[in-house]
Write a protein that holds these residues in place. Structure first.
Motif, PDB file in Angstrom:
ATOM      1  N   UNK A 104      -2.246   3.011   9.899  1.00 22.94           N
ATOM      2  CA  UNK A 104      -3.074   3.449   8.776  1.00 22.94           C
ATOM      3  C   UNK A 104      -4.021   2.360   8.317  1.00 22.94           C
ATOM      4  N   UNK A 105      -3.594   1.106   8.436  1.00 22.74           N
ATOM      5  CA  UNK A 105      -4.435  -0.003   7.971  1.00 22.74           C
ATOM      6  C   UNK A 105      -5.624  -0.279   8.880  1.00 22.74           C
ATOM      7  N   UNK A 106      -5.589   0.225  10.121  1.00 22.91           N
ATOM      8  CA  UNK A 106      -6.693  -0.044  11.066  1.00 22.91           C
ATOM      9  C   UNK A 106      -7.361   1.244  11.543  1.00 22.91           C
ATOM     10  N   UNK A 107      -7.097   2.346  10.866  1.00 19.39           N
ATOM     11  CA  UNK A 107      -7.663   3.630  11.261  1.00 19.39           C
ATOM     12  C   UNK A 107      -8.666   4.099  10.218  1.00 19.39           C
ATOM     13  N   UNK A 108      -9.845   4.490  10.697  1.00 21.05           N
ATOM     14  CA  UNK A 108     -10.880   5.018   9.820  1.00 21.05           C
ATOM     15  C   UNK A 108     -11.325   6.386  10.284  1.00 21.05           C
ATOM     16  N   UNK A 109     -12.407   6.868   9.683  1.00 20.95           N
ATOM     17  CA  UNK A 109     -12.909   8.193  10.041  1.00 20.95           C
ATOM     18  C   UNK A 109     -13.460   8.234  11.454  1.00 20.95           C
TER      19      UNK A 109
ATOM     20  N   UNK B 173      -5.287   5.666  -5.147  1.00 21.95           N
ATOM     21  CA  UNK B 173      -5.066   6.560  -3.996  1.00 21.95           C
ATOM     22  C   UNK B 173      -5.824   6.083  -2.760  1.00 21.95           C
ATOM     23  N   UNK B 174      -5.924   4.761  -2.634  1.00 23.31           N
ATOM     24  CA  UNK B 174      -6.591   4.147  -1.474  1.00 23.31           C
ATOM     25  C   UNK B 174      -5.499   3.671  -0.524  1.00 23.31           C
ATOM     26  N   UNK B 175      -4.974   4.583   0.265  1.00 23.31           N
ATOM     27  CA  UNK B 175      -3.845   4.244   1.132  1.00 23.31           C
ATOM     28  C   UNK B 175      -4.213   3.243   2.225  1.00 23.31           C
ATOM     29  N   UNK B 176      -5.390   3.299   2.841  1.00 24.32           N
ATOM     30  CA  UNK B 176      -5.724   2.269   3.843  1.00 24.32           C
ATOM     31  C   UNK B 176      -5.737   0.854   3.263  1.00 24.32           C
ATOM     32  N   UNK B 177      -6.335   0.684   2.066  1.00 24.53           N
ATOM     33  CA  UNK B 177      -6.361  -0.645   1.450  1.00 24.53           C
ATOM     34  C   UNK B 177      -4.952  -1.097   1.093  1.00 24.53           C
TER      35      UNK B 177
ATOM     36  N   UNK C 297      -1.386  -9.462 -12.550  1.00 18.69           N
ATOM     37  CA  UNK C 297      -1.351  -8.621 -11.351  1.00 18.69           C
ATOM     38  C   UNK C 297      -1.061  -9.513 -10.155  1.00 18.69           C
ATOM     39  N   UNK C 298      -0.007  -9.203  -9.446  1.00 14.24           N
ATOM     40  CA  UNK C 298       0.349  -9.926  -8.232  1.00 14.24           C
ATOM     41  C   UNK C 298       0.156  -9.004  -7.027  1.00 14.24           C
ATOM     42  N   UNK C 299       0.364  -9.545  -5.842  1.00 11.71           N
ATOM     43  CA  UNK C 299       0.115  -8.784  -4.622  1.00 11.71           C
ATOM     44  C   UNK C 299       0.965  -7.513  -4.544  1.00 11.71           C
ATOM     45  N   UNK C 300       2.280  -7.552  -4.833  1.00 12.30           N
ATOM     46  CA  UNK C 300       3.049  -6.303  -4.792  1.00 12.30           C
ATOM     47  C   UNK C 300       2.541  -5.247  -5.774  1.00 12.30           C
ATOM     48  N   UNK C 301       2.213  -5.662  -7.007  1.00  9.19           N
ATOM     49  CA  UNK C 301       1.725  -4.683  -7.977  1.00  9.19           C
ATOM     50  C   UNK C 301       0.326  -4.197  -7.626  1.00  9.19           C
ATOM     51  N   UNK C 302      -0.496  -5.048  -6.996  1.00  7.55           N
ATOM     52  CA  UNK C 302      -1.824  -4.621  -6.563  1.00  7.55           C
ATOM     53  C   UNK C 302      -1.717  -3.572  -5.464  1.00  7.55           C
ATOM     54  N   UNK C 303      -0.776  -3.780  -4.533  1.00 11.01           N
ATOM     55  CA  UNK C 303      -0.555  -2.790  -3.473  1.00 11.01           C
ATOM     56  C   UNK C 303      -0.071  -1.476  -4.072  1.00 11.01           C
TER      57      UNK C 303
ATOM     58  N   UNK D 284      -2.269  -0.184   2.602  1.00 11.62           N
ATOM     59  CA  UNK D 284      -1.615  -0.491   3.872  1.00 11.62           C
ATOM     60  C   UNK D 284      -2.004  -1.871   4.384  1.00 11.62           C
ATOM     61  N   UNK D 285      -3.270  -2.228   4.229  1.00 12.17           N
ATOM     62  CA  UNK D 285      -3.721  -3.556   4.661  1.00 12.17           C
ATOM     63  C   UNK D 285      -3.003  -4.647   3.877  1.00 12.17           C
ATOM     64  N   UNK D 286      -2.899  -4.475   2.567  1.00 15.78           N
ATOM     65  CA  UNK D 286      -2.165  -5.458   1.763  1.00 15.78           C
ATOM     66  C   UNK D 286      -0.699  -5.513   2.117  1.00 15.78           C
ATOM     67  N   UNK D 287      -0.108  -4.341   2.377  1.00 11.44           N
ATOM     68  CA  UNK D 287       1.309  -4.293   2.741  1.00 11.44           C
ATOM     69  C   UNK D 287       1.560  -4.971   4.092  1.00 11.44           C
ATOM     70  N   UNK D 288       0.661  -4.789   5.039  1.00  7.61           N
ATOM     71  CA  UNK D 288       0.811  -5.437   6.346  1.00  7.61           C
ATOM     72  C   UNK D 288       0.709  -6.953   6.194  1.00  7.61           C
ATOM     73  N   UNK D 289      -0.209  -7.415   5.341  1.00 12.07           N
ATOM     74  CA  UNK D 289      -0.339  -8.860   5.113  1.00 12.07           C
ATOM     75  C   UNK D 289       0.938  -9.416   4.473  1.00 12.07           C
TER      76      UNK D 289
END
Length: 300
Positions: free
Chosen positions: A54-59, A264-268, A250-256, A270-275
């Motif tokens: 999901x983090x590397x998939x776009x339209x 509702x920006x699941x790709x963004x 605001x920290x990284x977990x709460x930002x994700x 997902x990118x933070x979660x992968x990092x």
């Protein structure tokens, strides 16, 4: 003849033992594959693969737009700085406190020390947000300690008002994660050859010299393993941040979490979660390496 029969019997027994060993190895492999397919597959591997995809998939196919959007946001750099600041402050203080508590329990035992050790072992089973609520009930602006001090000194306002912010988050994480350092440190102390400590004392070494020249070099693998584990757990902390973190903290977990549930920006998200997953796995790999060097003395 009897010697030859005994040799044949011994050879047959060896072959039977080898076949039984091979069957056990095959059974273990099948059990491992069963765990991978039935348990880890749907519960761990598939969700992580979907997260990474999901983090590397776009339209229009594969893209790194989600990573660029998440980490290119100027606010994200501030979030990462806040996350690392809280991480290093909390984990460092918790590690120092854990080593100090373990040293007192092991080298300066007092009545009730064993009970205290058992409580610390039980403490790690508590959910982290419970510690946050306990601190609120005690040291919050309307907590019992704060109200008691206000009445005792005749103050117009409660004297304690620091919990809902970075100070409260660090305090809660130090209180909660220090016991995670105590256990591996105690296990490391238990492997020390106390004759070396006594020899150092008999040669005139004072307490600080014994601690830094004798005990620390011998016990450092267990202490390091507990410290790295503390950093790993603090990095992934969410409950305390959710309870005590203010709207401006605001920290990284709460930002994700916010990106996934509010924006509702699941790709963004997902990118933070992968990092975060990459950082967690790196710390875990370091923990395993240090723990192996410590000989698994933390009970694992």
């Amino acid at each position: 003849m009897s010697s030859l029969s005994a040799s044949d019997a011994l050879s047959g027994h060896s072959h039977a033992h080898a076949r039984a060993k091979a069957r056990r190895a095959r059974r273990a492999q099948w059990q491992l594959w069963c765990i991978l397919v039935v348990v880890l597959g749907p519960l761990v591997i598939y969700p992580l693969m979907r997260l990474a995809a999901l983090s590397v998939t776009g339209a229009h196919g594969l893209t790194l737009h989600a990573y660029a959007a998440f980490f290119g946001n100027p606010e994200t750099r501030g979030v990462i700085g806040t996350t690392l600041g809280i991480l290093f402050a909390s984990a460092t203080l918790a590690s120092l406190l854990g080593v100090l508590i373990a040293s007192m329990l092991f080298f300066k035992p007092f009545p009730g020390a064993k009970l205290g050790t058992r409580f610390l072992e039980l403490f790690v089973a508590f959910p982290s947000f419970l510690v946050a609520f306990t601190l609120i009930f005690l040291y919050g602006s309307q907590g019992s300690v704060s109200i008691g001090m206000q009445k005792l000194f005749g103050l117009q306002a409660p004297p304690l008002d620091f919990l809902f912010g970075i100070g409260g988050v660090i305090l809660a994480e130090v209180v909660f994660y220090a016991p995670f350092v105590v256990r591996p440190t105690l296990a490391s102390f238990a492997t020390l050859d106390m004759r070396l400590v006594e020899a150092a004392k008999s040669l005139g070494a004072d307490s600080s010299m014994v601690a830094f020249k004798v005990i620390l070099p011998l016990a450092w693998p267990g202490i390091a393993a507990g410290t790295i584990l503390c950093f790993l757990l603090t990095l992934n902390e969410f409950g305390i941040l959710l309870v005590l973190g203010s709207a401006h903290l605001i920290t990284l977990p709460t930002a994700i979490y916010s990106a996934a549930t509010v924006d509702l920006d699941l790709p963004a998200a997902s990118a933070g979660a992968v990092a975060m997953l990459a950082m967690s796995l790196s710390l875990y790999a370091l923990y395993r390496r240090v723990n192996v060097r410590a000989g698994g003395r933390d009970g694992r």
